[in-house]
Design a protein around this motif. Structure first.
Motif, PDB file in Angstrom:
ATOM      1  N   VAL A  10       0.853  -1.183   0.000  1.00  0.00           N
ATOM      2  CA  VAL A  10       0.000   0.000   0.000  1.00  0.00           C
ATOM      3  C   VAL A  10       0.892   1.238   0.000  1.00  0.00           C
ATOM      4  N   ILE A  11       0.608   2.127  -0.919  1.00  0.00           N
ATOM      5  CA  ILE A  11       1.315   3.405  -0.963  1.00  0.00           C
ATOM      6  C   ILE A  11       0.495   4.403  -0.158  1.00  0.00           C
ATOM      7  N   LEU A  12       1.106   4.961   0.869  1.00  0.00           N
ATOM      8  CA  LEU A  12       0.413   5.886   1.764  1.00  0.00           C
ATOM      9  C   LEU A  12       0.388   7.288   1.158  1.00  0.00           C
ATOM     10  N   ALA A  13      -0.806   7.712   0.753  1.00  0.00           N
ATOM     11  CA  ALA A  13      -0.996   9.039   0.154  1.00  0.00           C
ATOM     12  C   ALA A  13      -2.219   9.717   0.769  1.00  0.00           C
ATOM     13  N   GLY A  14      -2.519   9.369   2.010  1.00  0.00           N
ATOM     14  CA  GLY A  14      -3.755   9.836   2.622  1.00  0.00           C
ATOM     15  C   GLY A  14      -3.630  11.024   3.543  1.00  0.00           C
ATOM     16  N   GLY A  15      -2.457  11.647   3.589  1.00  0.00           N
ATOM     17  CA  GLY A  15      -2.255  12.760   4.515  1.00  0.00           C
ATOM     18  C   GLY A  15      -2.790  14.082   3.997  1.00  0.00           C
ATOM     19  N   GLN A  16      -2.632  15.097   4.810  1.00  0.00           N
ATOM     20  CA  GLN A  16      -3.122  16.429   4.467  1.00  0.00           C
ATOM     21  C   GLN A  16      -2.107  17.247   3.682  1.00  0.00           C
ATOM     22  N   ALA A  17      -0.864  16.802   3.640  1.00  0.00           N
ATOM     23  CA  ALA A  17       0.199  17.485   2.889  1.00  0.00           C
ATOM     24  C   ALA A  17       0.355  18.942   3.313  1.00  0.00           C
ATOM     25  N   SER A  18       0.262  19.186   4.599  1.00  0.00           N
ATOM     26  CA  SER A  18       0.348  20.565   5.088  1.00  0.00           C
ATOM     27  C   SER A  18       1.702  21.200   4.774  1.00  0.00           C
ATOM     28  N   ARG A  19       2.766  20.408   4.798  1.00  0.00           N
ATOM     29  CA  ARG A  19       4.094  20.962   4.489  1.00  0.00           C
ATOM     30  C   ARG A  19       4.297  21.178   2.992  1.00  0.00           C
ATOM     31  N   MET A  20       3.409  20.595   2.181  1.00  0.00           N
ATOM     32  CA  MET A  20       3.482  20.779   0.728  1.00  0.00           C
ATOM     33  C   MET A  20       2.478  21.849   0.298  1.00  0.00           C
ATOM     34  N   GLY A  21       2.085  22.680   1.255  1.00  0.00           N
ATOM     35  CA  GLY A  21       1.151  23.752   0.939  1.00  0.00           C
ATOM     36  C   GLY A  21      -0.245  23.244   0.629  1.00  0.00           C
ATOM     37  N   GLY A  22      -0.571  22.051   1.129  1.00  0.00           N
ATOM     38  CA  GLY A  22      -1.891  21.481   0.907  1.00  0.00           C
ATOM     39  C   GLY A  22      -2.028  20.717  -0.398  1.00  0.00           C
ATOM     40  N   LYS A  23      -1.010  20.767  -1.247  1.00  0.00           N
ATOM     41  CA  LYS A  23      -1.066  20.002  -2.500  1.00  0.00           C
ATOM     42  C   LYS A  23      -0.884  18.526  -2.179  1.00  0.00           C
ATOM     43  N   ASP A  24      -1.666  17.707  -2.810  1.00  0.00           N
ATOM     44  CA  ASP A  24      -1.610  16.269  -2.586  1.00  0.00           C
ATOM     45  C   ASP A  24      -0.247  15.750  -3.046  1.00  0.00           C
ATOM     46  N   ASN A 176      19.743   6.246   0.993  1.00  0.00           N
ATOM     47  CA  ASN A 176      19.112   7.219   0.094  1.00  0.00           C
ATOM     48  C   ASN A 176      17.755   6.766  -0.428  1.00  0.00           C
ATOM     49  N   CYS A 177      17.444   5.494  -0.266  1.00  0.00           N
ATOM     50  CA  CYS A 177      16.138   5.036  -0.754  1.00  0.00           C
ATOM     51  C   CYS A 177      15.000   5.582   0.107  1.00  0.00           C
ATOM     52  N   PHE A 178      15.335   6.213   1.230  1.00  0.00           N
ATOM     53  CA  PHE A 178      14.311   6.753   2.118  1.00  0.00           C
ATOM     54  C   PHE A 178      14.130   8.262   1.981  1.00  0.00           C
ATOM     55  N   VAL A 179      14.820   8.868   1.035  1.00  0.00           N
ATOM     56  CA  VAL A 179      14.647  10.305   0.817  1.00  0.00           C
ATOM     57  C   VAL A 179      13.177  10.561   0.520  1.00  0.00           C
ATOM     58  N   ASN A 180      12.587  11.472   1.298  1.00  0.00           N
ATOM     59  CA  ASN A 180      11.203  11.834   1.008  1.00  0.00           C
ATOM     60  C   ASN A 180      11.109  13.338   0.799  1.00  0.00           C
ATOM     61  N   LEU A 181      10.154  13.711  -0.014  1.00  0.00           N
ATOM     62  CA  LEU A 181      10.014  15.099  -0.443  1.00  0.00           C
ATOM     63  C   LEU A 181       8.738  15.669   0.164  1.00  0.00           C
ATOM     64  N   ASN A 182       8.900  16.396   1.268  1.00  0.00           N
ATOM     65  CA  ASN A 182       7.758  16.897   2.033  1.00  0.00           C
ATOM     66  C   ASN A 182       7.347  18.322   1.715  1.00  0.00           C
ATOM     67  N   THR A 183       8.262  19.102   1.147  1.00  0.00           N
ATOM     68  CA  THR A 183       7.987  20.520   0.926  1.00  0.00           C
ATOM     69  C   THR A 183       8.314  20.896  -0.519  1.00  0.00           C
ATOM     70  N   GLU A 185      10.256  23.172  -1.385  1.00  0.00           N
ATOM     71  CA  GLU A 185      11.699  23.421  -1.411  1.00  0.00           C
ATOM     72  C   GLU A 185      12.479  22.116  -1.585  1.00  0.00           C
ATOM     73  N   GLU A 186      12.078  21.079  -0.855  1.00  0.00           N
ATOM     74  CA  GLU A 186      12.753  19.782  -0.999  1.00  0.00           C
ATOM     75  C   GLU A 186      12.571  19.227  -2.402  1.00  0.00           C
ATOM     76  N   LEU A 187      11.399  19.425  -2.949  1.00  0.00           N
ATOM     77  CA  LEU A 187      11.124  18.964  -4.308  1.00  0.00           C
ATOM     78  C   LEU A 187      12.050  19.668  -5.300  1.00  0.00           C
ATOM     79  N   THR A 188      12.199  20.971  -5.142  1.00  0.00           N
ATOM     80  CA  THR A 188      13.069  21.751  -6.026  1.00  0.00           C
ATOM     81  C   THR A 188      14.530  21.358  -5.847  1.00  0.00           C
ATOM     82  N   GLN A 189      14.952  21.207  -4.592  1.00  0.00           N
ATOM     83  CA  GLN A 189      16.347  20.855  -4.311  1.00  0.00           C
ATOM     84  C   GLN A 189      16.700  19.457  -4.800  1.00  0.00           C
ATOM     85  N   PHE A 190      15.724  18.577  -4.817  1.00  0.00           N
ATOM     86  CA  PHE A 190      15.984  17.194  -5.212  1.00  0.00           C
ATOM     87  C   PHE A 190      16.482  17.123  -6.648  1.00  0.00           C
ATOM     88  N   GLY A 191      15.924  17.975  -7.500  1.00  0.00           N
ATOM     89  CA  GLY A 191      16.399  18.047  -8.880  1.00  0.00           C
ATOM     90  C   GLY A 191      16.086  16.800  -9.675  1.00  0.00           C
TER      91      GLY A 191
END
Length: 194
Positions: A10-24, A176-183, A185-191
């Motif tokens: 199961v892929i967990l995608a059920g959160g509120q994504a508050s750190r991602m500005g509310g974007k799913d 590194n397989c556990f890198v997660n992108l919560n914000t 900024e992290e998404l942009t930095q990940f490249g």
């Protein structure tokens, strides 16, 4: 040894994504593809059935895999998704990964299966330094304990692990397989993905 085909994931995608500005988070794009697509691609190579735990944008997620939603109200966190996944699974062993970790290991499922012991309730990834609590494999026998845990208002996943026979799976060679992108900024930095 437990075989990957004897597990479901199961892929967990059920959160509120508050750190991602509310974007799913699962639907946020990285290099032109939604984050969840990276996770699906990695799991699909490992010979397992895949379900998504989501509580909004259900139609969008349904395009990727079957969707199950939380039974408990008010976004109880990852445990809500784990509960939904266990409750709806057709296998005794159910694995969970987050939707925002695009680099999960190509042998994640195999490592979890190899680490199962006869009395194991839960297996949790460990990167050599930290526990990775949402990279986990649960036996369905934990479901009544998990329901009671959630019904009394507990939400801390680590506390549940202390109430069960929990084993840790060594991923110290692949942190590194556990890198997660919560914000954003992290998404942009990940490249660009490697």
């Amino acid at each position: 040894m437990l075989l990957p085909t004897q597990t479901s994931w199961v892929i967990l995608a059920g959160g509120q994504a508050s750190r991602m500005g509310g974007k799913d988070k699962g639907l946020v794009e990285l290099n032109g593809s939604p984050l969840i697509q990276y996770v699906i691609n990695k799991l699909s190579q490992q010979d397992v059935s895949i379900t998504i735990n989501a509580n909004r944008n259900l139609d969008s997620y349904q395009a990727f895999a079957p969707v199950v939603s939380d039974s408990f109200p008010d976004y109880p966190g990852p445990l809500g998704g784990i509960h939904a996944g266990l409750k709806n699974a057709s296998t005794d062993w159910v694995g969970f990964v987050p939707c925002d970790s695009p680099q999960i290991s190509d042998d994640l499922v195999e490592r979890f299966c190899a680490a199962v012991k006869e009395d194991s309730d839960i297996l949790v990834a460990h990167d050599g330094e930290f526990k990775q609590p949402v990279f986990t494999l649960f036996h369905k026998r934990v479901l009544p304990k998990l329901e009671a845990f959630l019904e009394r208002g507990d939400r801390k996943i680590i506390l549940l692990y202390k109430e069960c026979v929990t084993e840790y799976v060594d991923f110290s060679d692949a942190p590194n397989c556990f890198v997660n992108l919560n914000t954003p900024e992290e998404l942009t930095q990940f490249g660009t993905l490697q």
